[in-house]
Design an enzyme around this catalytic site. Structure first.
Site, short mmCIF file in Angstrom:
data_model
loop_
_atom_site.label_atom_id
_atom_site.label_comp_id
_atom_site.label_asym_id
_atom_site.label_seq_id
_atom_site.Cartn_x
_atom_site.Cartn_y
_atom_site.Cartn_z
N ARG A 1 0.84 -1.21 0.00
CA ARG A 1 0.00 0.00 0.00
C ARG A 1 0.88 1.26 0.00
NH1 ARG A 1 -0.45 4.61 2.84
NH2 ARG A 1 -0.17 3.46 4.80
N ASP A 2 1.59 1.50 1.08
CA ASP A 2 2.38 2.72 1.23
C ASP A 2 3.52 2.74 0.20
OD1 ASP A 2 3.47 5.03 2.22
OD2 ASP A 2 4.21 4.17 4.08
N CYS B 1 11.25 6.95 -3.68
CA CYS B 1 12.50 6.44 -4.22
C CYS B 1 13.67 7.24 -3.67
CB CYS B 1 12.48 6.56 -5.74
SG CYS B 1 14.04 6.07 -6.47
N HIS C 1 10.95 6.49 8.67
CA HIS C 1 11.46 6.64 7.30
C HIS C 1 12.97 6.86 7.36
CE1 HIS C 1 7.65 7.58 4.76
NE2 HIS C 1 7.43 6.63 5.65
#
Lengths: 314, 314
Positions: free
Chosen positions: A27-28, A253, A222
């Site tokens: 999903r993410d 990315c 993250h």
């Protein structure tokens, strides 16, 4: 795909025995892809993740198709995977309409996506923070009435691209509101990757003091500044047992202008395996899955573990 | 180059007040480059690192030029930087001949490069472990006689590509031997990047028990499996105050077949700054230096912090 006898298993003191990895790659991860991945490839991705031992796999988002074209196939995808045995398949529901679509297909785990900051609530949801919480309230209630498990994502818990450092009390306020609505679980997101371990520990302690127990908290880091795994380790020391990660580091990315890569599930599993923390995940199968997906997407995985172990076999 | 107000400074309990970053980019980083970097560019790199606040900068290696052509200019480079004020400039000396070359130029800090495993001693030095230690003994003695500070690198402390997991007692044996020779400082290298935090803590505790105090130990982690910063955080919790890192993550290209990237100094400094641990380093200047070097080398820095902060200015 493995390194014989490595990582060496050496437990550290006072860590959880077991961690649940909440896999967000499908999903993410895929929602940020430029090209749209075919529905059957997504289904195969979810199946392979399940086969690698992931037990919580966020499958898709019932967002309006025109907002996130990459996930416009939620109705087609979900039935292809929903009967996987022993796997929880939460889906994101941005609003009441998304929830109804998910419930109609038999989803029994949903997630709402809140923000800890005004500016991101405005940017992402076009609402003030209070308006967004007011919007989620009936969604969570209806989901609970239907017997669904509800996760509340809280994004921008540590820093915000517009507001800078985010005060702890703002995060506490949103977490408490989501809990009061009935959310079973929270996921604390470091959406721009700026957190460091002391900040993580302070937020967790503050939440505990304000009545939010560690066992309802997941962490979602993250790797924008390379801090995700160190922050995760600190969170484990605090007792956190739910960690979000994305297979192969999918999602944002790292070669693109604004690097926002999710913590790679493989890098996390390497650490947990070395620490002797159980996850039920087969690292070799997971790496093979991410290598397969990287091939499909036409670029190398940003996960260092995937790169290192894939090269071993060449 | 900075992110206004970020990372937020939130100290964690029981960490050191100050950490000395041992910068290895100019030596360990550049020795793996395919193209040879001009001597004046290397000197400028060292000067910029000093200007960014690095106080220990490993400048070069007095290895035989035919072995490491990238560092064949040690005699030309060292005099260009040796008078930098307030900066320690250790140099690697593989043997007696290298030591004499370094001493002749006024080097007052040298490092020898030992291995914790037989196979790497054989591969790297073409000697058994005992033969290599016997070779270092007169080198360290002579350096000490000349009043030089001596660092002993111990590579393959956690895993070895041929031997797999490395037993703790082997590392203890080599560390103790180097200390007995007179080494002032040790650097524990995870040369293939396989370590996880529990393994790090166990090695540190075992060394302490065997008479090697934490204040002579530096840690040197590689990011091959993405573990370097989490391992560093665990080492800080143990009390380690010397951490090796490479500006921009130079050293072993993560895009190359066998990824062996050093921990990037910027990713380390981001964490230390967030933790309120003093380093004396200006992150913005350091990022600018690594961005400049990446441009010279013609490829993006593998440091996530360098990439994230460089993009901010575009």
């Amino acid at each position: 795909m493995s390194v014989e006898g490595l990582p060496m298993v050496v437990p550290a003191q006072d860590l959880p025995m077991r961690v649940r990895v909440h896999e967000v790659g499908a999903r993410d991860g895929l929602q940020n892809e430029k090209s749209t991945v075919p529905t059957e490839v997504k289904a195969e991705f979810v199946r392979r993740l399940a086969d690698a031992g992931l037990t919580t796999i966020e499958a898709t988002s019932f967002v309006r198709p025109e907002w996130v074209p990459q996930l416009a196939d939620a109705e087609a995808l979900f039935p292809l995977v929903r009967d996987l045995k022993g796997v929880c398949l939460p889906v994101l529901v941005p609003n009441q309409r998304g929830l109804e679509r998910a419930l109609a297909l038999g989803a029994d785990r949903v997630a709402v996506f809140a923000s800890a900051t005004e500016t991101f609530a405005k940017a992402n949801l076009n609402r003030t923070l209070d308006e967004s919480l007011a919007m989620f309230e009936p969604v969570v209630r209806r989901a609970k009435d239907e017997g669904a498990h509800v996760r509340g994502y809280v994004s921008m818990c540590f820093g915000d691209p517009w507001e800078g450092a985010v005060p702890l009390h703002q995060v506490v306020r949103v977490c408490t509101a989501l809990r009061d609505m009935g959310c079973d679980e929270l996921s604390l997101g470091d959406t721009i990757g700026v957190a460091t371990p002391g900040h993580v520990l302070e937020l967790l302690s503050t939440l505990n003091e304000q009545g939010v127990p560690t066992n309802v908290i997941g962490v979602h880091f993250h790797d924008t500044y390379g801090q995700a795994l160190a922050n995760t380790y600190a969170a484990l020391e605090h007792g956190v047992t739910t960690v979000d990660a994305s297979a192969g580091g999918l999602g944002g990315c790292p070669y693109a202008k604004s690097a926002t890569g999710n913590l790679a599930t493989e890098d996390l599993v390497w650490m947990l395996q070395g620490l002797g923390v159980e996850t039920g995940i087969d690292l070799g199968r997971l790496v093979a899955t991410s290598a397969w997906m990287a091939e499909h997407l036409g670029r190398p995985s940003p996960s260092r573990t995937v790169r290192a172990l894939s090269h071993k076999d060449q």
